[in-house]
Design a protein around this motif. Structure first.
Motif, PDB file in Angstrom:
ATOM      1  N   PRO A  30       0.845  -1.201   0.000  1.00 10.23           N
ATOM      2  CA  PRO A  30       0.000   0.000   0.000  1.00 10.23           C
ATOM      3  C   PRO A  30       0.881   1.252   0.000  1.00 10.23           C
ATOM      4  CG  PRO A  30      -0.025  -1.070   2.148  1.00 10.23           C
ATOM      5  CD  PRO A  30       0.710  -1.989   1.232  1.00 10.23           C
ATOM      6  N   PRO A  31       0.344   2.378  -0.449  1.00 11.33           N
ATOM      7  CA  PRO A  31       1.163   3.591  -0.588  1.00 11.33           C
ATOM      8  C   PRO A  31       1.888   4.007   0.682  1.00 11.33           C
ATOM      9  CG  PRO A  31      -0.916   3.873  -1.721  1.00 11.33           C
ATOM     10  CD  PRO A  31      -1.014   2.568  -0.985  1.00 11.33           C
ATOM     11  N   ARG A  32       1.186   3.999   1.812  1.00 11.00           N
ATOM     12  CA  ARG A  32       1.838   4.442   3.053  1.00 11.00           C
ATOM     13  C   ARG A  32       3.005   3.530   3.405  1.00 11.00           C
ATOM     14  NH1 ARG A  32      -1.064   5.761   8.883  1.00 11.00           N
ATOM     15  NH2 ARG A  32       0.865   5.968  10.099  1.00 11.00           N
ATOM     16  N   THR A  33       2.806   2.230   3.276  1.00 12.87           N
ATOM     17  CA  THR A  33       3.879   1.280   3.584  1.00 12.87           C
ATOM     18  C   THR A  33       5.053   1.459   2.627  1.00 12.87           C
ATOM     19  OG1 THR A  33       2.207  -0.290   4.355  1.00 12.87           O
ATOM     20  CG2 THR A  33       4.418  -1.156   3.934  1.00 12.87           C
ATOM     21  N   ALA A  34       4.758   1.737   1.355  1.00 19.69           N
ATOM     22  CA  ALA A  34       5.834   1.935   0.374  1.00 19.69           C
ATOM     23  C   ALA A  34       6.684   3.137   0.732  1.00 19.69           C
ATOM     24  CB  ALA A  34       5.228   2.096  -1.019  1.00 19.69           C
ATOM     25  N   TRP A  35       6.037   4.236   1.097  1.00 18.79           N
ATOM     26  CA  TRP A  35       6.805   5.434   1.470  1.00 18.79           C
ATOM     27  C   TRP A  35       7.621   5.199   2.739  1.00 18.79           C
ATOM     28  CZ3 TRP A  35       8.029   9.370  -1.388  1.00 18.79           C
ATOM     29  CH2 TRP A  35       7.214   9.743  -2.464  1.00 18.79           C
ATOM     30  N   GLU A  36       7.019   4.505   3.711  1.00 17.79           N
ATOM     31  CA  GLU A  36       7.756   4.233   4.951  1.00 17.79           C
ATOM     32  C   GLU A  36       8.954   3.323   4.698  1.00 17.79           C
ATOM     33  OE1 GLU A  36       4.762   2.625   7.458  1.00 17.79           O
ATOM     34  OE2 GLU A  36       4.023   4.594   8.152  1.00 17.79           O
ATOM     35  N   ALA A  37       8.789   2.350   3.797  1.00 16.15           N
ATOM     36  CA  ALA A  37       9.910   1.453   3.487  1.00 16.15           C
ATOM     37  C   ALA A  37      11.041   2.204   2.790  1.00 16.15           C
ATOM     38  CB  ALA A  37       9.414   0.308   2.596  1.00 16.15           C
ATOM     39  N   VAL A  38      10.714   3.074   1.855  1.00  9.23           N
ATOM     40  CA  VAL A  38      11.751   3.859   1.173  1.00  9.23           C
ATOM     41  C   VAL A  38      12.424   4.813   2.148  1.00  9.23           C
ATOM     42  CG1 VAL A  38      12.165   5.552  -0.650  1.00  9.23           C
ATOM     43  CG2 VAL A  38      10.619   3.648  -1.064  1.00  9.23           C
ATOM     44  N   ALA A  39      11.629   5.393   3.058  1.00 14.14           N
ATOM     45  CA  ALA A  39      12.211   6.303   4.044  1.00 14.14           C
ATOM     46  C   ALA A  39      13.145   5.569   4.995  1.00 14.14           C
ATOM     47  CB  ALA A  39      11.095   6.991   4.829  1.00 14.14           C
ATOM     48  N   GLN A  40      12.765   4.334   5.367  1.00 15.49           N
ATOM     49  CA  GLN A  40      13.562   3.582   6.343  1.00 15.49           C
ATOM     50  C   GLN A  40      14.827   3.005   5.734  1.00 15.49           C
ATOM     51  OE1 GLN A  40      11.370   0.451   8.236  1.00 15.49           O
ATOM     52  NE2 GLN A  40      13.083  -0.217   9.531  1.00 15.49           N
ATOM     53  N   HIS A  41      14.729   2.490   4.520  1.00 16.05           N
ATOM     54  CA  HIS A  41      15.863   1.777   3.929  1.00 16.05           C
ATOM     55  C   HIS A  41      16.578   2.561   2.837  1.00 16.05           C
ATOM     56  CE1 HIS A  41      14.630  -1.780   6.131  1.00 16.05           C
ATOM     57  NE2 HIS A  41      13.399  -1.648   5.638  1.00 16.05           N
ATOM     58  N   GLY A  42      15.908   3.570   2.285  1.00 17.35           N
ATOM     59  CA  GLY A  42      16.542   4.315   1.197  1.00 17.35           C
ATOM     60  C   GLY A  42      17.394   5.465   1.662  1.00 17.35           C
ATOM     61  N   GLY A  43      17.113   5.978   2.858  1.00 14.33           N
ATOM     62  CA  GLY A  43      17.897   7.085   3.380  1.00 14.33           C
ATOM     63  C   GLY A  43      17.650   8.406   2.678  1.00 14.33           C
ATOM     64  N   HIS A  44      16.483   8.569   2.030  1.00 10.85           N
ATOM     65  CA  HIS A  44      16.174   9.805   1.324  1.00 10.85           C
ATOM     66  C   HIS A  44      15.399  10.740   2.246  1.00 10.85           C
ATOM     67  CE1 HIS A  44      17.558   8.415  -2.574  1.00 10.85           C
ATOM     68  NE2 HIS A  44      16.902   7.278  -2.384  1.00 10.85           N
ATOM     69  N   ALA A  45      15.859  11.987   2.347  1.00 12.87           N
ATOM     70  CA  ALA A  45      15.154  12.963   3.177  1.00 12.87           C
ATOM     71  C   ALA A  45      13.751  13.233   2.643  1.00 12.87           C
ATOM     72  CB  ALA A  45      15.951  14.269   3.236  1.00 12.87           C
ATOM     73  N   VAL A  46      13.590  13.195   1.323  1.00 13.25           N
ATOM     74  CA  VAL A  46      12.281  13.426   0.716  1.00 13.25           C
ATOM     75  C   VAL A  46      11.282  12.376   1.198  1.00 13.25           C
ATOM     76  CG1 VAL A  46      11.027  13.360  -1.465  1.00 13.25           C
ATOM     77  CG2 VAL A  46      13.179  14.610  -1.316  1.00 13.25           C
ATOM     78  N   ALA A  47      11.672  11.094   1.130  1.00  7.22           N
ATOM     79  CA  ALA A  47      10.776  10.023   1.563  1.00  7.22           C
ATOM     80  C   ALA A  47      10.494  10.116   3.053  1.00  7.22           C
ATOM     81  CB  ALA A  47      11.392   8.660   1.224  1.00  7.22           C
ATOM     82  N   THR A  48      11.478  10.510   3.825  1.00  4.53           N
ATOM     83  CA  THR A  48      11.283  10.659   5.270  1.00  4.53           C
ATOM     84  C   THR A  48      10.234  11.711   5.574  1.00  4.53           C
ATOM     85  OG1 THR A  48      13.580  10.009   5.652  1.00  4.53           O
ATOM     86  CG2 THR A  48      12.443  11.160   7.445  1.00  4.53           C
ATOM     87  N   GLU A  49      10.272  12.826   4.867  1.00  6.05           N
ATOM     88  CA  GLU A  49       9.293  13.882   5.103  1.00  6.05           C
ATOM     89  C   GLU A  49       7.892  13.425   4.701  1.00  6.05           C
ATOM     90  OE1 GLU A  49      10.393  17.535   3.325  1.00  6.05           O
ATOM     91  OE2 GLU A  49      12.322  17.666   4.340  1.00  6.05           O
ATOM     92  N   VAL A  50       7.786  12.730   3.579  1.00  8.21           N
ATOM     93  CA  VAL A  50       6.473  12.259   3.146  1.00  8.21           C
ATOM     94  C   VAL A  50       5.930  11.226   4.122  1.00  8.21           C
ATOM     95  CG1 VAL A  50       5.208  11.089   1.313  1.00  8.21           C
ATOM     96  CG2 VAL A  50       6.983  12.738   0.723  1.00  8.21           C
TER      97      VAL A  50
END
Length: 302
Positions: A30-50
């Motif tokens: 789901p979208p929320r889980t996808a953003w949280e996974a990218v924020a947690q493992h991708g290290g992108h500030a953009v994904a973290t803010e979203v």
């Protein structure tokens, strides 16, 4: 807009985040889980803010708009909102957006490279009068005596004024050439997203307009986009393909325009150089030296 984006917020970084989210969405997250996974493992500030915004708002479109600190993220927010309203596949939409952002980043890099020479010339030439004044002092100009005399004081004041005016003029020309314009073809891309989701032409245009306004982006769909839609309706052709082709052509034209502006900057810089910088050099370097020589000669003759 003319401001320079931070390294983690430029178009390439945003495109990488968007593509990662698209892959996870296609994998069934789901979208929320996808953003949280990218924020947690991708290290992108953009994904973290979203992801942080999604904790208080379940709508990804609103979370993206609230977290958007650059036009690149606003484009993603607008496309996401249109896709949500029309029921278009988010994974495909995000990949299209990522490709569009990368094209914009490439155009901006080309402009930066083309402008590097004129920018360096502007910086160097803006300090020419000050360097001339230092050289005049090194050659023996009595600066204190020159300033004490009325002609010398007027000469130095006029030279300093012209130097500052020339620096301001050249900086303004460079800033104008570096100004970042809204993404070309955005309206066509947003309307195409709505049509791909099965919405009618009128609904797609309205959704694209609402999404642009909500994301704080200028709406430019009342010109080329509407003409393309009328053409598609009269010819019975698929409007989505025509809109996409038009958006790509507008981005190519925008890249050519940026290259043209970069080439023209080198010529435009000649105007402040001739009107302000060179006269300032004469007033700060040559004229004080001549006044000092005249003054010393008159003292010797007396």
């Amino acid at each position: 807009m003319n401001r320079r984006e931070a390294p983690d917020r430029n178009a390439d970084a945003v495109a990488a985040v968007v593509e990662a989210v698209a892959v996870l969405l296609d994998a069934g997250l789901p979208p929320r889980t996808a953003w949280e996974a990218v924020a947690q493992h991708g290290g992108h500030a953009v994904a973290t803010e979203v992801a942080s915004s999604l904790k208080t708002d379940p709508s990804c479109a609103r979370a993206l708009a609230r977290a958007a600190s650059s036009d690149d993220l606003r484009v993603v927010a607008a496309a996401w909102r249109v896709a949500e309203d029309a029921g278009a596949p988010l994974g495909h939409v995000l990949r299209v957006v990522a490709e569009t952002l990368r094209e914009a980043a490439e155009a901006e890099r080309e402009a930066e490279v083309a402008l590097s020479g004129p920018r360096a010339t502007a910086r160097l030439m803006s300090w020419l009068p000050a360097g001339g004044a230092v050289l005049a002092v090194a050659l023996g100009t009595d600066l204190a005596a020159t300033v004490a005399s009325v002609p010398g004081a007027c000469t130095l004041a006029a030279g300093a004024t012209l130097m500052l005016l020339g620096r301001w003029w050249m900086r303004r020309l460079v800033r104008r050439a570096l100004r970042r314009v809204p993404m070309a073809g955005l309206a066509e891309e947003l309307i195409a997203v709505g049509l791909a989701g099965g919405s009618s032409v009128e609904a797609s245009v309205a959704a694209a307009r609402r999404a642009s306004d909500a994301a704080g982006l200028p709406w430019g769909g009342d010109g080329p986009a509407l003409r393309i839609l009328r053409l598609a309706e009269s010819a019975g052709a698929p409007a989505t393909e025509l809109l996409t082709a038009s958006a790509r052509q507008r981005r190519r034209s925008d890249r050519a325009e940026r290259r043209r502006a970069a080439a023209a900057l080198g010529v435009r810089l000649m105007l402040p150089l001739g009107v302000c910088v060179l006269p300032s050099f004469l007033l700060l370097a040559v004229v004080p030296l001549l006044l000092s020589l005249v003054s010393s000669t008159a003292a010797v003759l007396r």
